[in-house]
Design an enzyme around this catalytic site. Structure first.
Site, mmCIF file in Angstrom:
data_model
loop_
_atom_site.group_PDB
_atom_site.id
_atom_site.type_symbol
_atom_site.label_atom_id
_atom_site.label_comp_id
_atom_site.label_asym_id
_atom_site.label_seq_id
_atom_site.Cartn_x
_atom_site.Cartn_y
_atom_site.Cartn_z
ATOM 1 N N TRP A 102 0.839 -1.206 0.000
ATOM 2 C CA TRP A 102 0.000 0.000 0.000
ATOM 3 C C TRP A 102 0.868 1.247 0.000
ATOM 4 C CZ3 TRP A 102 -4.269 -1.512 -1.778
ATOM 5 C CH2 TRP A 102 -4.862 -2.701 -1.353
ATOM 6 N N ASP A 172 -1.448 6.599 6.143
ATOM 7 C CA ASP A 172 -2.521 5.663 5.821
ATOM 8 C C ASP A 172 -2.744 4.822 7.079
ATOM 9 O OD1 ASP A 172 -4.109 3.581 4.926
ATOM 10 O OD2 ASP A 172 -2.885 3.121 3.158
ATOM 11 N N LYS A 196 -11.899 -2.129 7.250
ATOM 12 C CA LYS A 196 -11.043 -2.958 8.101
ATOM 13 C C LYS A 196 -11.536 -2.916 9.550
ATOM 14 C CE LYS A 196 -8.541 -3.353 4.396
ATOM 15 N NZ LYS A 196 -7.483 -2.490 3.944
#
Ligand code: PLP
Length: 360
Positions: A102, A172, A196
């Site tokens: 990511w 993030d 999540k």
């Protein structure tokens, strides 16, 4: 009905209490005569749901007034482009620490709009640790520094917040939001896809210092300007209404549980059960250096692909699902977000012990 223990990295488990409330309110929210899904986002009822969700998030995360909270769409992945488009506006450069897929995607996407510089990476050891980076490693002229605070795929987490001086730090936090307290004031932007640890997929939470809003590049599409959303209370267009409603229920649940200090205590307890077992097992072992281990995502291996596959298949039969590791790394991974009860982890460890005895 038998609910499984779902160790999925995302979308993932939601607190049972949240699901039950949503079920109770499915056909009629309050006395509105309709489901939240069917409401106009411009209605008084929906605005109240939205405002309460934002207020509770601000309270739980201790978000100061000089930060905007935005509820957007497009997932965390859209932020990989929104960040450079909105923030790479002075010197057209930004610094990146790459600690996994990511983080790398954020870096690659930014490189399309300006000068993206790789400051540090842990690729040399399959992203099994977090590089130590000091203030002098960053470019003082960078428009921002980007990190991925918890690496969902590799199971690492920063145990420190990099010092970047006056350069805004962007993180993030898709897979660790609300898992423990975080000092918002240390960051220029924090962002997270909700699927999540917060809500069903569909909403992305962006917490941004207000002075960083309003200087997007000219080429930026209207929908990708933070300004567009901050000036319109995240309702420039139809927001992901239902996901925001569920997020609001999760925030209320966290408040009732005792807030983020309590979540941290519970998450540390859960993670310890699993890591202690991995550290003592002869068959299973963790893949991450001890000091950088994630509380949320725990990858592990046996060292034998056939045995890994057998474990995944047998665990599934026993009611522990989605333990297969990310397709890029193999092995296993147990994601143990806020909604995973402690019994889920205890029972998983019991199952692993039994598996180890039977397959020794
Ligand atoms: C899942 C995840 C993403 C991607 O999120 P989308 O909402 O699917 O775009 C990005 N970053 C991290 C850390 C993630 O865990």
């Amino acid at each position: 009905m038998a609910r499984v223990y779902n160790f999925s990295a995302g979308p993932s488990m939601l607190p049972e209490e949240v699901l039950k409330t949503a079920a109770d309110e499915m056909l009629e929210y309050g006395t509105s005569g309709q489901s939240v899904m069917e409401m106009s986002h411009r209605s008084k009822e929906y605005q109240a749901i939205f405002d309460e969700a934002e207020a509770n998030l601000r309270e739980i995360m201790n978000i100061p007034d000089d930060y905007a909270v935005l509820f957007l769409q497009g997932g965390a992945s859209t932020q990989f482009a929104m960040l450079p488009l909105n923030l790479m506006n002075k010197n057209k450069k930004a610094d990146f620490i790459v600690t996994g897929q990511w983080a790398n995607k954020a870096y690659q996407e930014a490189a399309r709009y300006g000068e993206a510089r790789l400051v540090a990476s842990s690729k040399d050891k399959t992203f099994s640790y977090i590089p130590k980076v000091a203030a002098e490693d960053f470019d003082k002229d960078a428009d921002y520094v980007h990190i991925c605070f918890n690496n969902t795929i590799y199971g690492t987490k920063y145990n420190y917040i990099p010092e970047t001086g006056d350069v805004p730090l962007v993180a993030d936090i898709s897979s660790c939001i609300l898992s423990e307290p975080i000092d918002v004031t240390k960051f220029g932007v924090l962002y997270a896809g909700a699927q999540k640890n917060v809500a069903p997929a569909g909403v992305t939470i962006v917490i941004i210092r207000k002075d960083l809003i309003g200087n997007a590049m000219d080429i930026t599409p209207t929908m990708l300007k933070y300004e567009t959303h901050s000036e319109n209370g995240s309702m420039f267009n139809t927001p992901p209404c239902y996901s925001i409603y569920i997020a609001g229920l999760t925030f209320k649940w966290i408040k009732k549980m005792g807030g983020l200090e309590k979540m941290k205590e519970l998450n540390e307890k859960k993670a310890k059960i699993l890591y202690d077992f991995l550290d003592n097992s002869k068959m299973f072992k963790g893949t991450v250096v001890a000091e950088d281990r994630s509380l949320m995502n725990v990858p592990f291996i046996t060292g034998n692909d056939e045995l890994d596959a057998k474990f995944v298949a047998e665990s599934k039969k026993a009611g522990f699902v989605n333990l297969k590791g990310h397709r890029s790394v193999g092995g296993m991974r147990a994601s143990i977000y806020n909604a995973m009860p402690i019994e889920g982890v205890e029972k998983l460890v019991e199952f692993m012990k039994k598996f180890e005895e039977e397959n020794a």
